[in-house]
Design a protein around this motif. Structure first.
Motif, PDB file in Angstrom:
ATOM      1  N   PHE A  58       7.340  12.019   6.622  1.00 19.24           N
ATOM      2  CA  PHE A  58       7.484  10.613   7.198  1.00 19.24           C
ATOM      3  C   PHE A  58       6.277  10.267   7.946  1.00 19.24           C
ATOM      4  N   GLY A  59       5.350  11.225   8.195  1.00 22.63           N
ATOM      5  CA  GLY A  59       4.369  10.981   9.232  1.00 22.63           C
ATOM      6  C   GLY A  59       3.159  10.178   8.372  1.00 22.63           C
ATOM      7  N   THR A  60       1.954  10.228   9.135  1.00 21.47           N
ATOM      8  CA  THR A  60       0.975   9.252   8.712  1.00 21.47           C
ATOM      9  C   THR A  60       0.308   9.592   7.686  1.00 21.47           C
ATOM     10  N   LEU A  61       0.380  10.958   7.106  1.00 25.41           N
ATOM     11  CA  LEU A  61      -0.447  11.506   6.054  1.00 25.41           C
ATOM     12  C   LEU A  61      -0.190  10.830   4.814  1.00 25.41           C
ATOM     13  N   PRO A  62       1.172  10.890   4.307  1.00 21.32           N
ATOM     14  CA  PRO A  62       1.393  10.230   3.034  1.00 21.32           C
ATOM     15  C   PRO A  62       0.956   8.784   3.021  1.00 21.32           C
ATOM     16  N   LYS A  63       1.040   7.975   4.099  1.00 23.44           N
ATOM     17  CA  LYS A  63       0.676   6.713   3.817  1.00 23.44           C
ATOM     18  C   LYS A  63      -0.761   6.810   3.775  1.00 23.44           C
ATOM     19  N   ILE A  64      -1.519   7.326   4.521  1.00 23.72           N
ATOM     20  CA  ILE A  64      -3.120   7.452   4.235  1.00 23.72           C
ATOM     21  C   ILE A  64      -3.460   7.922   2.832  1.00 23.72           C
ATOM     22  N   LEU A  65      -2.668   8.966   2.365  1.00 26.02           N
ATOM     23  CA  LEU A  65      -2.930   9.348   0.929  1.00 26.02           C
ATOM     24  C   LEU A  65      -2.623   8.180  -0.070  1.00 26.02           C
ATOM     25  N   ILE A  66      -1.552   7.522  -0.047  1.00 22.45           N
ATOM     26  CA  ILE A  66      -1.139   6.055  -0.753  1.00 22.45           C
ATOM     27  C   ILE A  66      -2.293   5.147  -0.776  1.00 22.45           C
ATOM     28  N   ILE A  67      -2.893   4.895   0.463  1.00 21.28           N
ATOM     29  CA  ILE A  67      -4.136   3.773   0.282  1.00 21.28           C
ATOM     30  C   ILE A  67      -5.244   4.559  -0.028  1.00 21.28           C
ATOM     31  N   THR A  68      -5.451   5.508   0.309  1.00 23.90           N
ATOM     32  CA  THR A  68      -6.706   6.292  -0.391  1.00 23.90           C
ATOM     33  C   THR A  68      -6.799   6.144  -1.766  1.00 23.90           C
ATOM     34  N   LEU A  69      -5.465   6.647  -2.410  1.00 21.33           N
ATOM     35  CA  LEU A  69      -5.559   6.505  -3.961  1.00 21.33           C
ATOM     36  C   LEU A  69      -5.600   5.136  -4.613  1.00 21.33           C
ATOM     37  N   VAL A  70      -5.291   4.301  -3.944  1.00 20.58           N
ATOM     38  CA  VAL A  70      -5.395   2.739  -4.350  1.00 20.58           C
ATOM     39  C   VAL A  70      -6.775   2.160  -4.031  1.00 20.58           C
ATOM     40  N   CYS A  71      -7.668   2.668  -3.101  1.00 12.67           N
ATOM     41  CA  CYS A  71      -8.873   2.354  -2.526  1.00 12.67           C
ATOM     42  C   CYS A  71     -10.044   2.962  -3.219  1.00 12.67           C
ATOM     43  N   PHE A  72      -9.884   4.215  -3.710  1.00  6.76           N
ATOM     44  CA  PHE A  72     -11.141   5.004  -4.024  1.00  6.76           C
ATOM     45  C   PHE A  72     -11.573   4.544  -5.158  1.00  6.76           C
ATOM     46  N   PHE A  73     -10.601   4.140  -6.388  1.00  8.82           N
ATOM     47  CA  PHE A  73     -10.976   3.874  -7.743  1.00  8.82           C
ATOM     48  C   PHE A  73     -11.965   2.755  -7.879  1.00  8.82           C
ATOM     49  N   PRO A  74     -11.706   1.435  -7.197  1.00  6.02           N
ATOM     50  CA  PRO A  74     -12.616   0.524  -7.404  1.00  6.02           C
ATOM     51  C   PRO A  74     -14.105   0.733  -6.897  1.00  6.02           C
ATOM     52  N   VAL A  75     -14.104   1.447  -5.709  1.00  5.64           N
ATOM     53  CA  VAL A  75     -15.445   1.653  -5.425  1.00  5.64           C
ATOM     54  C   VAL A  75     -16.045   2.758  -6.107  1.00  5.64           C
ATOM     55  N   ALA A  76     -15.436   3.641  -6.797  1.00  3.91           N
ATOM     56  CA  ALA A  76     -16.082   4.786  -7.489  1.00  3.91           C
ATOM     57  C   ALA A  76     -16.487   3.996  -8.998  1.00  3.91           C
TER      58      ALA A  76
ATOM     59  N   LYS B 170     -14.767  -4.940  -1.899  1.00  2.56           N
ATOM     60  CA  LYS B 170     -13.883  -6.082  -1.630  1.00  2.56           C
ATOM     61  C   LYS B 170     -12.489  -6.161  -2.312  1.00  2.56           C
ATOM     62  N   ILE B 171     -12.481  -5.401  -3.500  1.00  2.00           N
ATOM     63  CA  ILE B 171     -11.208  -5.167  -4.328  1.00  2.00           C
ATOM     64  C   ILE B 171     -10.555  -4.281  -3.108  1.00  2.00           C
ATOM     65  N   SER B 172     -11.080  -3.145  -2.710  1.00  2.00           N
ATOM     66  CA  SER B 172     -10.484  -2.211  -1.832  1.00  2.00           C
ATOM     67  C   SER B 172      -9.985  -2.447  -0.846  1.00  2.00           C
ATOM     68  N   ALA B 173     -10.597  -3.670  -0.093  1.00  2.00           N
ATOM     69  CA  ALA B 173     -10.266  -4.002   1.175  1.00  2.00           C
ATOM     70  C   ALA B 173      -8.739  -4.780   0.796  1.00  2.00           C
TER      71      ALA B 173
END
Length: 260
Positions: free
Chosen positions: A118-136, A182-185
């Motif tokens: 329940f730490g920070t790592l899974p939360k960061i991973l979730i946000i990373t998963l939704v943010c990387f795709f629009p940029v890439a 802008k989408i990732s933000a």
């Protein structure tokens, strides 16, 4: 450079004002109960009362959203450049990128919590998963839109691969990169709230969960408006950054808008 006229913000402000007036009249005329649909006035009053508590939750969400957003954008940027420079790798990895976005985050998130706690790592991973795709995806499309005439010309005069990338392909793809940014933000804030729903000590996701279980619909709406405001601020900041770093594209858009 085309500047945003103060008159251009009046139509959307009038539309928002009209929606709020209709909302207020509907809740009053039809005597809708507060726990079903509170009025805008009640939501504003509640927001002012719980402001100190809400600020702490908002700060937690902003911190985790910005952290995940930075990592997600870095991953998307690196992946797009790698796939552009290595076409063979793109053929095998690009379909996997698309498949990764077909996995519902709401289903994947509990697994990440199970694996990483329940730490920070899974939360960061979730946000990373939704943010990387629009940029890439946006950046890969941007590289693909490079002017072929200029590309042929640079190849004819013997420009190196590095010169072609930094002097032609990267500047051509920058507007597409900012579109993905802008989408990732906006996705980053949504991802942070979803991550907090699954388990956290504080944050707007936790605040909304507690408010919903207590049937405090007014507090849920306050949190929704705060999330919208954070997303708009991030979006506006990236727009300003785009105007500063990619002035040639904002001038082109301005000319296109004027033609319309």
């Amino acid at each position: 450079m085309r500047r945003i006229s103060s008159w251009s913000v009046i139509p959307p402000l009038l539309a928002i004002l009209a929606i709020l007036v209709i909302w207020q009249l509907a809740t009053t005329l039809f005597n809708i109960r507060d726990w079903i649909l509170p009025s805008p006035v009640q939501i504003i009053q509640e927001g002012m009362e719980i402001y100190p508590r809400l600020w702490a939750h908002s700060l937690s969400t902003i911190q985790i959203a910005l952290g995940g957003f930075a990592i997600g954008v870095s991953v998307g940027l690196a992946l797009a450049i790698l796939l552009h420079l290595m076409p063979r790798a793109k053929q095998s990895i690009y379909p996997l990128m698309i498949l990764s976005q077909n996995v519902p985050i709401i289903a994947l998130a509990p697994l990440l919590v199970l694996w990483f706690g329940f730490g920070t790592l899974p939360k960061i991973l979730i946000i990373t998963l939704v943010c990387f795709f629009p940029v890439a995806v946006s950046l890969i499309d941007g590289f693909r839109q490079t002017n072929p005439t200029l590309l042929n010309y640079m190849q004819m005069i013997g420009a190196s691969r590095r010169q072609i990338f930094f002097k032609l392909e990267w500047p051509s793809a920058l507007p597409y990169f900012f579109s993905g940014l802008k989408i990732s933000a906006t996705y980053s804030v949504m991802g942070a709230v979803i991550a907090e729903w699954l388990g956290a000590q504080e944050g707007l996701g936790v605040f909304m969960t507690v408010a919903s279980s207590a049937f405090r619909t007014d507090q849920v709406f306050v949190a929704i408006f705060v999330i919208m405001a954070i997303s708009l601020i991030l979006f506006g900041f990236i727009m300003l950054l785009e105007k500063w770093l990619v002035p040639w594209d904002t001038d082109r858009k301005g000319a296109d808008d004027d033609d319309e």
